[in-house]
Every structure is written in C-alpha cells, then in structure tokens.
Design a protein around this motif. Structure first.
Motif, PDB file in Angstrom:
ATOM      1  N   TYR A  20       0.878  -1.084  -0.042  1.00  0.00           N
ATOM      2  CA  TYR A  20      -0.011  -0.026   0.027  1.00  0.00           C
ATOM      3  C   TYR A  20       0.710   1.459  -0.122  1.00  0.00           C
ATOM      4  CZ  TYR A  20      -3.386  -3.355   1.244  1.00  0.00           C
ATOM      5  OH  TYR A  20      -4.459  -4.578   1.156  1.00  0.00           O
ATOM      6  N   SER A  21       0.784   2.108  -1.160  1.00  0.00           N
ATOM      7  CA  SER A  21       1.729   3.150  -1.344  1.00  0.00           C
ATOM      8  C   SER A  21       0.749   4.481  -1.166  1.00  0.00           C
ATOM      9  CB  SER A  21       2.515   3.230  -2.639  1.00  0.00           C
ATOM     10  OG  SER A  21       3.264   2.155  -2.776  1.00  0.00           O
ATOM     11  N   CYS A  22       1.634   5.333  -0.560  1.00  0.00           N
ATOM     12  CA  CYS A  22       1.021   6.655  -0.490  1.00  0.00           C
ATOM     13  C   CYS A  22       1.026   7.569  -1.837  1.00  0.00           C
ATOM     14  CB  CYS A  22       1.423   7.609   0.625  1.00  0.00           C
ATOM     15  SG  CYS A  22       1.094   9.319   0.765  1.00  0.00           S
ATOM     16  N   GLU A  23       0.211   8.401  -2.485  1.00  0.00           N
ATOM     17  CA  GLU A  23       0.316   8.998  -3.650  1.00  0.00           C
ATOM     18  C   GLU A  23       0.977  10.203  -3.728  1.00  0.00           C
ATOM     19  OE1 GLU A  23      -3.827   8.985  -5.347  1.00  0.00           O
ATOM     20  OE2 GLU A  23      -3.745   6.956  -5.576  1.00  0.00           O
ATOM     21  N   SER A  26       5.741   6.938   0.414  1.00  0.00           N
ATOM     22  CA  SER A  26       5.735   5.957   1.419  1.00  0.00           C
ATOM     23  C   SER A  26       4.878   4.648   1.397  1.00  0.00           C
ATOM     24  CB  SER A  26       5.427   6.606   2.945  1.00  0.00           C
ATOM     25  OG  SER A  26       6.255   7.709   2.849  1.00  0.00           O
ATOM     26  N   LEU A  39      -1.931   2.751   5.813  1.00  0.00           N
ATOM     27  CA  LEU A  39      -1.946   3.826   4.889  1.00  0.00           C
ATOM     28  C   LEU A  39      -2.917   4.926   5.062  1.00  0.00           C
ATOM     29  CD1 LEU A  39      -1.214   4.970   2.104  1.00  0.00           C
ATOM     30  CD2 LEU A  39      -2.661   3.512   1.068  1.00  0.00           C
ATOM     31  N   ASP A  40      -4.218   4.519   5.625  1.00  0.00           N
ATOM     32  CA  ASP A  40      -5.194   5.552   5.888  1.00  0.00           C
ATOM     33  C   ASP A  40      -4.638   6.376   6.818  1.00  0.00           C
ATOM     34  OD1 ASP A  40      -6.811   4.338   3.921  1.00  0.00           O
ATOM     35  OD2 ASP A  40      -7.605   3.147   5.107  1.00  0.00           O
ATOM     36  N   HIS A  53      -1.724   7.261   7.666  1.00  0.00           N
ATOM     37  CA  HIS A  53      -0.704   8.056   7.286  1.00  0.00           C
ATOM     38  C   HIS A  53      -1.153   9.199   6.325  1.00  0.00           C
ATOM     39  CE1 HIS A  53       2.894   9.476   4.943  1.00  0.00           C
ATOM     40  NE2 HIS A  53       2.169   9.076   4.035  1.00  0.00           N
ATOM     41  N   VAL A  54      -2.132   8.949   5.361  1.00  0.00           N
ATOM     42  CA  VAL A  54      -2.765   9.958   4.600  1.00  0.00           C
ATOM     43  C   VAL A  54      -3.326  11.159   5.536  1.00  0.00           C
ATOM     44  CG1 VAL A  54      -4.858  10.344   3.231  1.00  0.00           C
ATOM     45  CG2 VAL A  54      -3.190   8.500   2.661  1.00  0.00           C
ATOM     46  N   HIS A 103      -1.054  14.136   5.871  1.00  0.00           N
ATOM     47  CA  HIS A 103      -1.210  15.178   4.682  1.00  0.00           C
ATOM     48  C   HIS A 103      -2.273  15.903   4.639  1.00  0.00           C
ATOM     49  CE1 HIS A 103       2.431  13.499   3.054  1.00  0.00           C
ATOM     50  NE2 HIS A 103       1.952  12.161   3.131  1.00  0.00           N
TER      51      HIS A 103
END
Length: 431
Positions: free
Chosen positions: A8-11, A15, A23-24, A26-27, A30
């Motif tokens: 699962y990558s952050c756009e 990361s 991932l959620d 981490h998003v 931003h």
C-alpha cells in the motif's frame, strides 16, 4: 529475516505500508484530517490510538513506571525520555559540532541542520522544514488555528506543550524535581538550569579564557566564539551561526513562527526572552537602573546602551569613514549611506528607503494619514518634526539667528534664504 511486504503506497509522498489501515492513518497526516475527537475537550486526533493515549490524561492512568523513582507516565516514549534524563546518558554524538543526544533518531534529525536537508514542504508558502512537527506548527500560522484551549481561563494555544506549561500556573503543579538540594520546577529547562548551578563540577575548561563547562559539547560550542567558526547555516539567506539554537531563532524570521504568546494581550514573539521583556510592559516593572541619572529600563541591554550616553563610548566603527556609533543598529543604518542599499520597499509605488522609519513616513503619502495634530489650531502633519516646527510659530520660538544682522527665524531653511539676501545686496546697503 524476510522483509515484510508493503503493497500500500501513499500517492502524495511515496511511502509504503503493510496494511491499508496504516496507509489511511498516514494519509491523514497530509490532509490534517482528525476524525477522532475527545468528548471532554476540543482536542482531535488522526488515529484512535492517539485519542486513547490522550484520554489517559483525564483518567490519571499512567501505566508506564520508572524503576529508579516513583514517577509514572502516560506513554512509553515519555518513560524512555525520563529514564534517559535520570541516568544522563547521551551516547550519540554529532561529529560536526559536538552536540550529544540520547537516541540515534534525535541525532539524525539534528544532522539535517548541517546537511541542509528539508523534506517537508508547506503548500501555502513553499517554505521547507527539517521535521514534520516543525511543518505542522508552521501551518497553524496560515490557519491562525489555536486548537488547545485552557478550560480555566479560556485562553487558546497553538501547541499542546505550551498549553501544558500554561496549566501549571493554575494548578501550581511542579513536575520536575531535584533531590539535592530539594527543589521542584514546572519545566525541564528550569530543572536543567538549576542542576547546572548546583553542580560545581565543570571539568572542561577553555584554554583561552578559563571559562569551565559541565560537558564537552558545551565547551565546543563556547570555543566557536574564539575561532569565529559558524557551522550552522541558514538555507534561505546564507547567514551562518555559532550554535544551532541561534540558527533556530533566526529561522523564525523567515517562517514567521512566534511560539511564545503573551497571556495578557495575545501578542506573539519569536523567543522566550522577548516575551519576558514584553511582559514587563504590563507589570510596569523596570528592574535595571542607571547609577548616574537614575533612569530605569525593562531590559539589561537597554541600560547598557543608555550608559554610553554618560561614558561617551562608541564601540561600533565604520570601516569606510571611521565614524563611530553607540549601537550596532546605528552603524548598520550609517553603512547604507556608503553602499546605497535601500532594503525597505514601498508596495504601492516601488520607492525604496534605507530605513524602516522613512518608509513608514512615506506610506502616509499614499494613505493620506496625518497622525500628528496641533492642539492649538487643529492642523495635522504626516511627521512629528513638521509638527514641532509648526508649534514654534504659535509660541514665537525662533532658534535660528543670522550672524550678519539681528534677525532670527523659525526654521533653518528660512535662515538660509535670508543669508542669501545679504550676499546679493550691494556693499553700501549692508554697511
């Protein structure tokens, strides 16, 4: 050992994470979305675990205990910091400036000050920051958000740490203690300063001026003053500094960060010392007195400059024309006469000025503002000096006298015009 797969990558930053929930979470860093809110106060968080830790502060649940003393803490990281402060181990040393740290991560962050690496970008003003926490604090300047509210006096603050310090004024709670001699403090900086004064052992001595320090890093920082070495550079304007703390204070001029707020009038300042000096305005306290004329001042530096009036000392000399000045700011303004530098620009017409005060006066021509009024006839003026000259006409004061006759004048320009009439008259008329 097999490396865990991270599909699962952050756009936004690239990361990668092993689970979608990571991932959620981490998003949210931003987007600054804080979906988990505390029901007791206005605080909100990006994930559930942060909220759970926050709630422990209300339930007084401190599951992490120190084996050395009786202290207990809400989080494991707080306990680890406390343990390191007890045993005073800083085994990670910077090879550039000699600063030492308790952990490798702290050292890595510190090294970015030397490398100039700044990975975190502000989307509003394009400024770059070394750490994510610095970026988050900076973003609050754009948002004008002060999310941390004191429930006692309803003042709000930009960071939780500032609110925490403020709350201690209401509770009187002292968190940090010293056993020899028995003393307690509301901040770690207060405890640190106390320990430095209490501990007479300062084994690291400067060979040039004989000052002593408790640590090798303290001595190395001091020696920069003798060598002129300035290892900490500003990536914005290329100015360099002897210590990292001096660089951090300087960077606040570029970022606009003013983390120290006055609780009386809400004005903000870049350093704690500036706030302390400002607070004296509200208390009326002027602790620094002149022994010659008994004038008093809010700050020691103001007294130092004032004393030069009595001593005639002018320690700042111009290398171009050898004129001397009592303050560095006076010298700086003078040097612009030689360089022609005019750094203060008018945003309306593009005119530039060597001094900020001159720009301020110029702006009155655009705004039409005339803040200086005559109490006798109601006439108003853009600058104070024009009002002073005008008042002479009411009181009949004529300080400029002609050396050729008995005439006197209100202004120097009037005298100069009069003197020219003597020069143009025939000799027989002047006798």
């Amino acid at each position: 050992m097999k490396q865990r797969e991270k599909p699962y990558s952050c756009e936004m930053c690239g990361s990668s994470f092993s689970t979608k929930s990571d991932l959620d979470m981490h998003v949210n860093t931003h987007t600054l979305e804080k979906a988990y809110s505390c029901g007791l106060c206005s605080a909100s968080f990006t994930d559930r675990s942060q909220l759970a830790v926050h709630m422990q502060r209300y339930t007084s649940e401190n599951p992490y205990h120190c084996d050395v003393c009786d202290s207990s803490f809400t989080t494991k990281s707080e306990l680890e910091i406390h343990v390191c402060s007890q045993i005073k181990v800083k085994s990670y040393c910077c090879e550039v400036c000699g600063c030492s740290f308790m952990g490798q991560f702290q050292l890595q962050i510190h090294m970015q000050n030397h490398s100039g690496e700044k990975r975190y970008n502000c989307g509003a003003c394009d400024l770059l920051f070394t750490t994510k926490s610095d970026l988050n604090v900076h973003k609050q300047i754009h948002n004008r958000v002060k999310p941390y509210l004191c429930e006692v006096c309803l003042l709000s603050f930009r960071t939780q740490s500032v609110l925490k310090r403020h709350l201690q004024k209401h509770t009187g709670r002292t968190t940090y203690s010293c056993e020899v001699p028995p003393s307690s403090f509301t901040t770690t900086s207060g405890l640190k300063k106390h320990l430095q004064n209490a501990d007479e052992k300062k084994p690291y001595s400067c060979e040039i001026c004989d000052l002593s320090y408790a640590s090798r890093s303290g001595l190395q920082k001091h020696q920069h003053k003798h060598t002129g070495e300035r290892p900490f550079s500003c990536q914005v304007c290329n100015l360099s500094f002897t210590t990292n703390s001096d660089l951090k204070r300087h960077l606040q001029k570029h970022t606009g960060m003013k983390p120290y707020s006055c609780e009386v009038c809400n004005l903000s300042f870049t350093t704690k010392q500036y706030l302390k000096t400002h607070s004296l305005i509200h208390t009326g306290e002027k602790p620094y007195s002149c022994g010659v004329c008994h004038s008093s001042f809010t700050h020691k530096s103001y007294l130092t400059v004032h004393m030069r009036i009595h001593t005639g000392e002018k320690p700042y000399s111009c290398e171009v024309c050898s004129l001397s000045f009592s303050t560095h700011s006076d010298l700086k303004r003078h040097i612009r006469i030689h360089t022609g530098e005019k750094p203060h620009l008018c945003g309306v017409c593009g005119s530039s000025f060597s001094q900020k005060a001159h720009l301020k006066i110029h702006m009155h021509t655009h705004t039409g503002e005339k803040p200086y009024s005559c109490e006798v006839c109601g006439s108003s003026f853009t600058v104070k000096s024009n009002l002073t000259v005008h008042m002479r006409r009411h009181v009949g004061n004529k300080p400029y006298s002609c050396g050729m006759c008995d005439s006197s004048f209100t202004t120097k320009s009037e005298l100069e015009s009069h003197v020219r009439t003597h020069k143009t008259r025939p000799l027989s008329q002047t006798l």
